[in-house]
Design a protein around this motif. Structure first.
Motif, PDB file in Angstrom:
ATOM      1  N   GLU A  34      55.989  67.504  36.723  1.00 49.63           N
ATOM      2  CA  GLU A  34      57.111  66.584  36.900  1.00 49.63           C
ATOM      3  C   GLU A  34      56.726  65.425  37.817  1.00 49.63           C
ATOM      4  OE1 GLU A  34      61.365  68.439  36.811  1.00 49.63           O
ATOM      5  OE2 GLU A  34      60.099  69.807  37.957  1.00 49.63           O
ATOM      6  N   LYS A  35      55.980  65.742  38.867  1.00 49.94           N
ATOM      7  CA  LYS A  35      55.542  64.693  39.791  1.00 49.94           C
ATOM      8  C   LYS A  35      54.659  63.685  39.070  1.00 49.94           C
ATOM      9  CE  LYS A  35      54.663  65.992  43.939  1.00 49.94           C
ATOM     10  NZ  LYS A  35      54.016  66.568  45.167  1.00 49.94           N
ATOM     11  N   ILE A  36      53.740  64.183  38.259  1.00 46.25           N
ATOM     12  CA  ILE A  36      52.852  63.298  37.505  1.00 46.25           C
ATOM     13  C   ILE A  36      53.639  62.490  36.485  1.00 46.25           C
ATOM     14  CG2 ILE A  36      50.976  63.263  35.808  1.00 46.25           C
ATOM     15  CD1 ILE A  36      49.819  65.731  37.274  1.00 46.25           C
ATOM     16  N   ALA A  37      54.558  63.164  35.789  1.00 45.17           N
ATOM     17  CA  ALA A  37      55.343  62.504  34.745  1.00 45.17           C
ATOM     18  C   ALA A  37      56.272  61.431  35.315  1.00 45.17           C
ATOM     19  CB  ALA A  37      56.159  63.535  33.966  1.00 45.17           C
ATOM     20  N   GLY A  38      56.554  61.502  36.611  1.00 48.58           N
ATOM     21  CA  GLY A  38      57.405  60.502  37.240  1.00 48.58           C
ATOM     22  C   GLY A  38      56.691  59.183  37.496  1.00 48.58           C
ATOM     23  N   ASN A  39      55.373  59.181  37.369  1.00 49.05           N
ATOM     24  CA  ASN A  39      54.604  57.945  37.508  1.00 49.05           C
ATOM     25  C   ASN A  39      54.484  57.261  36.150  1.00 49.05           C
ATOM     26  OD1 ASN A  39      54.109  58.425  40.290  1.00 49.05           O
ATOM     27  ND2 ASN A  39      52.444  59.834  39.739  1.00 49.05           N
ATOM     28  N   SER A  40      53.846  56.128  36.122  1.00 49.22           N
ATOM     29  CA  SER A  40      53.620  55.444  34.859  1.00 49.22           C
ATOM     30  C   SER A  40      52.701  56.269  33.972  1.00 49.22           C
ATOM     31  CB  SER A  40      52.990  54.073  35.096  1.00 49.22           C
ATOM     32  OG  SER A  40      52.495  53.527  33.888  1.00 49.22           O
ATOM     33  N   LYS A  41      53.177  56.630  32.784  1.00 43.95           N
ATOM     34  CA  LYS A  41      52.354  57.432  31.872  1.00 43.95           C
ATOM     35  C   LYS A  41      51.133  56.650  31.424  1.00 43.95           C
ATOM     36  CE  LYS A  41      56.455  59.926  30.236  1.00 43.95           C
ATOM     37  NZ  LYS A  41      57.397  59.204  31.115  1.00 43.95           N
ATOM     38  N   LEU A  42      51.296  55.353  31.254  1.00 41.28           N
ATOM     39  CA  LEU A  42      50.178  54.505  30.848  1.00 41.28           C
ATOM     40  C   LEU A  42      49.090  54.487  31.915  1.00 41.28           C
ATOM     41  CD1 LEU A  42      48.919  52.393  28.933  1.00 41.28           C
ATOM     42  CD2 LEU A  42      50.292  50.659  30.114  1.00 41.28           C
TER      43      LEU A  42
ATOM     44  N   THR B  12      49.856  45.292  33.089  1.00 40.49           N
ATOM     45  CA  THR B  12      50.988  46.155  32.781  1.00 40.49           C
ATOM     46  C   THR B  12      52.218  45.786  33.597  1.00 40.49           C
ATOM     47  OG1 THR B  12      50.541  47.836  34.484  1.00 40.49           O
ATOM     48  CG2 THR B  12      49.340  48.030  32.404  1.00 40.49           C
ATOM     49  N   ALA B  13      53.372  46.024  32.994  1.00 38.54           N
ATOM     50  CA  ALA B  13      54.639  45.809  33.701  1.00 38.54           C
ATOM     51  C   ALA B  13      54.813  46.851  34.800  1.00 38.54           C
ATOM     52  CB  ALA B  13      55.800  45.871  32.711  1.00 38.54           C
ATOM     53  N   ASP B  14      54.254  48.043  34.589  1.00 37.15           N
ATOM     54  CA  ASP B  14      54.405  49.111  35.577  1.00 37.15           C
ATOM     55  C   ASP B  14      53.684  48.791  36.878  1.00 37.15           C
ATOM     56  OD1 ASP B  14      56.021  50.616  33.975  1.00 37.15           O
ATOM     57  OD2 ASP B  14      54.438  51.943  33.251  1.00 37.15           O
ATOM     58  N   ARG B  15      52.517  48.138  36.793  1.00 34.19           N
ATOM     59  CA  ARG B  15      51.823  47.749  38.026  1.00 34.19           C
ATOM     60  C   ARG B  15      52.673  46.765  38.807  1.00 34.19           C
ATOM     61  NH1 ARG B  15      50.908  43.336  40.658  1.00 34.19           N
ATOM     62  NH2 ARG B  15      50.785  42.392  38.592  1.00 34.19           N
TER      63      ARG B  15
END
Length: 294
Positions: free
Chosen positions: A231-239, A273-276
């Motif tokens: 869950e912790k990992i999935a909460g970050n940007s998957k890309l 990326t937009a996530d960065r």
């Protein structure tokens, strides 16, 4: 994978004095394969249903890895890989056995020509090629193919009673799905040689001390902790998580100079990326980042 402890006819030999053991993993009893799978149980876990969950389900064989199971594993991984909701994957077995080896009865009468000509076990490597982070939650026996399966994952969490080993030598063969290669990279030459040449097992505590696993938990808490990590990992940007995984894996394949060049290119790529942008903006604005995986 390799021709290891199969727990079919060889169970008593390789896991002496082990007997057929009941399936007792309480944390995953609610899993449902929806009739799609015969050898594994598959569902999503976590508060946001963003952790893919695969449980090996051959309790009478102590989760021995047959070809059908590994084919289904690949299918489940493909489904999670293409699911935009899933950001990490957990693979586990039962409290008694993560996977006690490969199914010897499937291998016993194979010839060299069949193995070499058909590239036997080639598709069993699918776990190591998934772009999304994969966590192995290992309780009980992880021997032969089971140990190799765990090592294909990106993170290994172990229950306090877990045991790891490569006992193929006792069957007159050697590991065939990365056991000699990944184990050596994880624990060093001396311990890897000892395990491969004697067939001896190591405990969860020894595995942690040698660098094979990252954390050890009480048996009943293991799966829950692995899901929390997912869950912790999935909460970050998957890309970006996939890019980070690629960079870390490259450290095993490339020289330091080449690895640093790849890392730099991937680092630079995050700026497209937009996530960065969201992550850094959220940090400056002192708020939680909201990643959109793009």
């Amino acid at each position: 994978m390799s021709t290891m402890a199969a727990f079919c006819r060889t169970a008593a030999f390789l896991l002496r004095p082990a007997k057929a053991l009941p399936y007792t993993l309480t944390a995953a009893r609610s899993c449902s394969s929806g009739g799609q799978y015969q050898y594994i149980l598959v569902e999503k876990k976590g508060a946001n249903q963003n952790v893919g969950f695969i449980q090996l389900n051959r309790p009478k064989a102590l989760n021995a890895l047959c070809d059908g199971l590994m084919t289904e594993m690949g299918q489940a991984l493909d489904a999670f890989e293409s699911d935009s909701q899933v950001g990490a994957i957990v693979i586990t077995g039962s409290e008694k056995a993560f996977a006690a080896g490969a199914d010897i009865k499937e291998m016993q009468n194979r010839t060299f020509q069949e193995c070499y000509g058909g590239n036997f076990l080639a598709h069993w490597n699918r776990v190591s090629t998934v772009k999304k982070p994969v966590i192995a939650a290992v309780n009980g026996f992880a021997l032969g193919g089971g140990c190799e399966l765990a090592m294909m994952c990106d993170i290994i969490y172990a229950g306090e009673k877990a045991q790891f080993g490569q006992p193929e030598i006792l069957l007159g063969t050697i590991p065939g799905a990365g056991g000699t290669q990944r184990l050596t990279r994880a624990v060093g030459k001396s311990l890897a040689m000892e395990m491969v040449l004697t067939g001896d097992r190591i405990s969860a505590q020894e595995a942690k001390a040698s660098g094979l696993v990252s954390k050890v938990y009480p048996t009943a808490q293991l799966v829950e902790e692995a899901i929390k990590c997912g869950e912790k990992i999935a909460g970050n940007s998957k890309l970006v998580s996939s890019m980070a995984k690629e960079a870390v894996n490259a450290a095993y394949e490339l020289s330091l100079a080449e690895g640093n060049r790849l890392e730099k290119r991937l680092f630079h790529s995050t700026f497209a990326t937009a996530d960065r942008k969201e992550g850094m903006t959220a940090f400056v604005e002192k708020r939680k980042a909201i990643f959109e995986d793009k």
